[in-house]
Enzyme design. Structure first.
Site, PDB file in Angstrom:
ATOM      1  N   ARG A 104       0.890  -1.181   0.000  1.00  0.00           N
ATOM      2  CA  ARG A 104       0.000   0.000   0.000  1.00  0.00           C
ATOM      3  C   ARG A 104       0.922   1.224   0.000  1.00  0.00           C
ATOM      4  NH1 ARG A 104      -5.314   1.408   3.484  1.00  0.00           N
ATOM      5  NH2 ARG A 104      -6.089   0.030   1.851  1.00  0.00           N
ATOM      6  N   HIS A 131      -7.323   0.768  -6.456  1.00  0.00           N
ATOM      7  CA  HIS A 131      -7.532  -0.086  -5.268  1.00  0.00           C
ATOM      8  C   HIS A 131      -8.196  -1.387  -5.758  1.00  0.00           C
ATOM      9  CE1 HIS A 131      -7.797  -1.265  -1.239  1.00  0.00           C
ATOM     10  NE2 HIS A 131      -8.663  -0.400  -0.746  1.00  0.00           N
ATOM     11  N   GLN A 134     -10.110  -3.958  -3.402  1.00  0.00           N
ATOM     12  CA  GLN A 134     -11.407  -3.498  -2.899  1.00  0.00           C
ATOM     13  C   GLN A 134     -12.505  -3.735  -3.933  1.00  0.00           C
ATOM     14  OE1 GLN A 134     -12.123  -1.976   0.313  1.00  0.00           O
ATOM     15  NE2 GLN A 134     -14.122  -2.638  -0.436  1.00  0.00           N
ATOM     16  N   ASP A 220     -17.101   7.235  -1.696  1.00  0.00           N
ATOM     17  CA  ASP A 220     -15.864   7.084  -0.915  1.00  0.00           C
ATOM     18  C   ASP A 220     -15.592   8.428  -0.251  1.00  0.00           C
ATOM     19  OD1 ASP A 220     -13.427   6.159   0.047  1.00  0.00           O
ATOM     20  OD2 ASP A 220     -12.419   6.119  -1.892  1.00  0.00           O
ATOM     21  N   CYS A 260     -16.216   1.610   0.479  1.00  0.00           N
ATOM     22  CA  CYS A 260     -15.058   0.772   0.821  1.00  0.00           C
ATOM     23  C   CYS A 260     -14.671   0.900   2.291  1.00  0.00           C
ATOM     24  CB  CYS A 260     -13.882   1.097  -0.092  1.00  0.00           C
ATOM     25  SG  CYS A 260     -13.274   2.785   0.061  1.00  0.00           S
ATOM     26  N   ARG A 288     -13.482  -8.731   1.639  1.00  0.00           N
ATOM     27  CA  ARG A 288     -12.045  -8.512   1.368  1.00  0.00           C
ATOM     28  C   ARG A 288     -11.265  -9.773   1.747  1.00  0.00           C
ATOM     29  NH1 ARG A 288      -9.883  -3.338   1.358  1.00  0.00           N
ATOM     30  NH2 ARG A 288      -7.959  -4.429   0.818  1.00  0.00           N
TER      31      ARG A 288
HETATM   32  N1  NVA Z   1      -9.892   6.495  -1.504  1.00  0.00           N
HETATM   33  C1  NVA Z   1      -9.524   6.150  -0.147  1.00  0.00           C
HETATM   34  C2  NVA Z   1      -9.752   4.699   0.090  1.00  0.00           C
HETATM   35  C3  NVA Z   1      -9.415   4.231   1.472  1.00  0.00           C
HETATM   36  C4  NVA Z   1      -9.596   2.759   1.637  1.00  0.00           C
HETATM   37  C5  NVA Z   1      -8.070   6.515   0.082  1.00  0.00           C
HETATM   38  O1  NVA Z   1      -7.255   6.308  -0.815  1.00  0.00           O
HETATM   39  O2  NVA Z   1      -7.764   7.037   1.171  1.00  0.00           O
HETATM   40  N1   CP Z   2     -11.161  -0.190   2.441  1.00  0.00           N
HETATM   41  C1   CP Z   2      -9.897  -0.280   2.872  1.00  0.00           C
HETATM   42  O1   CP Z   2      -8.958  -0.521   2.103  1.00  0.00           O
HETATM   43  O2   CP Z   2      -9.749  -0.071   4.211  1.00  0.00           O
HETATM   44  P1   CP Z   2      -8.403   0.151   5.017  1.00  0.00           P
HETATM   45  O3   CP Z   2      -7.859   1.498   4.610  1.00  0.00           O
HETATM   46  O4   CP Z   2      -8.816   0.105   6.457  1.00  0.00           O
HETATM   47  O5   CP Z   2      -7.429  -0.928   4.665  1.00  0.00           O
END
Ligand code: NVA
Ligand code: CP
Length: 306
Positions: A104, A131, A134, A220, A260, A288
């Site tokens: 990540r 992502h 997800q 989101d 998500c 997930r």
């Molecule tokens: N779009 C959000 C998703 C978090 C799971 C982010 O990138 O922070």
């Molecule tokens: N939806 C998701 O990826 O959640 P986290 O940021 O908690 O991993």
């Protein structure tokens, strides 16, 4: 055999995605019946986090454990990864000591550079651009509740972010439509899309119109991780982009709501919607675990007879 990575949703073909959904069903079913299933005994997943996470860490770590393997958590604060070691060097070293890597991070180019120097499969656990894990869980959740997503309509209300671009990739591969409504100052960038993707989404100025006839409404956070400096300005720009009961009423009467997570009630979604009868966010979060177990099994041992 070339190593298979999952860096973008379209790294997999439709046939591979269908296989993953059927494996996820099998793995979930065994898990629910408390039947041990350890195809990844002695295998190790390294998880690298440059951004915060609850669901992604938990689902990968628990998933590896349940499959008989182990997961190791690394972050940039207390490893050499945050101290300027080149991504390529880190990939060489890390991939000699484990069987798969989940990352990540910020730019998509980081996971691509890592993968191109890795001896083992690399999974995108969220970048600024995509992502994919997800959306895999989201589509599996849709299929569980409503059957095939082919020919359906997904309404995306909110930011042109990693989730929306991944939904567009999925729409092309699985042949459904995405209705996108973002604030004018935060549009989808056509340069980030391939020609074939353009025919799978429509842009709507009015989020109410985007929801019209949708089988699934999803949104989101207004400010994704890494964009916190824009928070105040985004709050103003996104004020009309809250999925509320009125927007859901414009969608099909059996439309689902997904997010998500983490969610901010009263910002991108009303409490009435996320906690209401059309919301499947808890199934979505749980899935997930199941889809990623199918993904790990596929990347590490390949296709199994179903
Ligand atoms: N779009 C959000 C998703 C978090 C799971 C982010 O990138 O922070
Ligand atoms: N939806 C998701 O990826 O959640 P986290 O940021 O908690 O991993």
């Amino acid at each position: 055999m070339p190593i298979k990575h999952f860096l973008r949703f379209d790294d997999f073909s439709r046939e591979e995605l269908d296989y993953l959904f059927s494996r996820a069903r099998f793995i979930k079913d065994r898990f629910k019946r408390y039947q041990a299933y350890h195809p990844l005994a002695d295998r190790t997943l390294v998880m690298i986090f440059e951004k915060a996470s609850t669901r992604t860490r938990l689902s990968f770590e628990a998933g590896m454990h349940q499959l008989g393997g182990a997961a190791i958590y690394l972050n940039t604060r207390d490893s050499q990864l945050g101290r300027g070691e080149p991504v390529e060097d880190a990939a060489q070293v890390i991939s000699r000591m484990c069987d798969a890597v989940m990352i990540r991070t910020f730019e998509q180019t980081i996971v691509e550079r890592f993968a191109s120097h890795s001896r083992v499969p690399v999974i995108n656990g969220l970048t600024n651009e995509y992502h994919p894990c997800q959306v895999l869980a989201d589509i599996f959740t849709f299929i569980e509740h409503r059957g095939s997503i082919q020919g359906r309509t997904v309404a995306w209300v909110g930011d042109a972010n990693n989730m929306s671009y991944t939904w567009i990739q999925a729409a092309r591969l699985l042949d459904f439509k995405v209705h996108i409504s973002t604030p004018p100052a935060y549009p989808i960038d056509p340069a980030a899309l391939g020609d074939s993707e353009r025919s799978h989404f429509d842009i709507f100025e009015d989020p109410m119109q985007a929801c019209r006839g949708a089988d699934l409404v999803t949104t989101d956070v207004w400010t994704s991780m890494g964009f916190e400096a824009e928070d105040d300005q985004r709050r103003r720009a996104f004020a009309d982009y809250c999925v509320d009961e009125e927007m859901m009423a414009g969608a099909r009467s059996d439309a689902l709501f997904m997010h998500c997570l983490p969610a901010h009630r009263g910002e991108e979604v009303s409490a009435g919607v996320i906690d209401g009868p059309q919301s499947v966010v808890w199934d979505e979060a749980e899935n997930r675990l199941h889809v990623q177990k199918a993904l790990l099994e596929y990347l590490l041992i390949g296709k199994l007879p179903t």
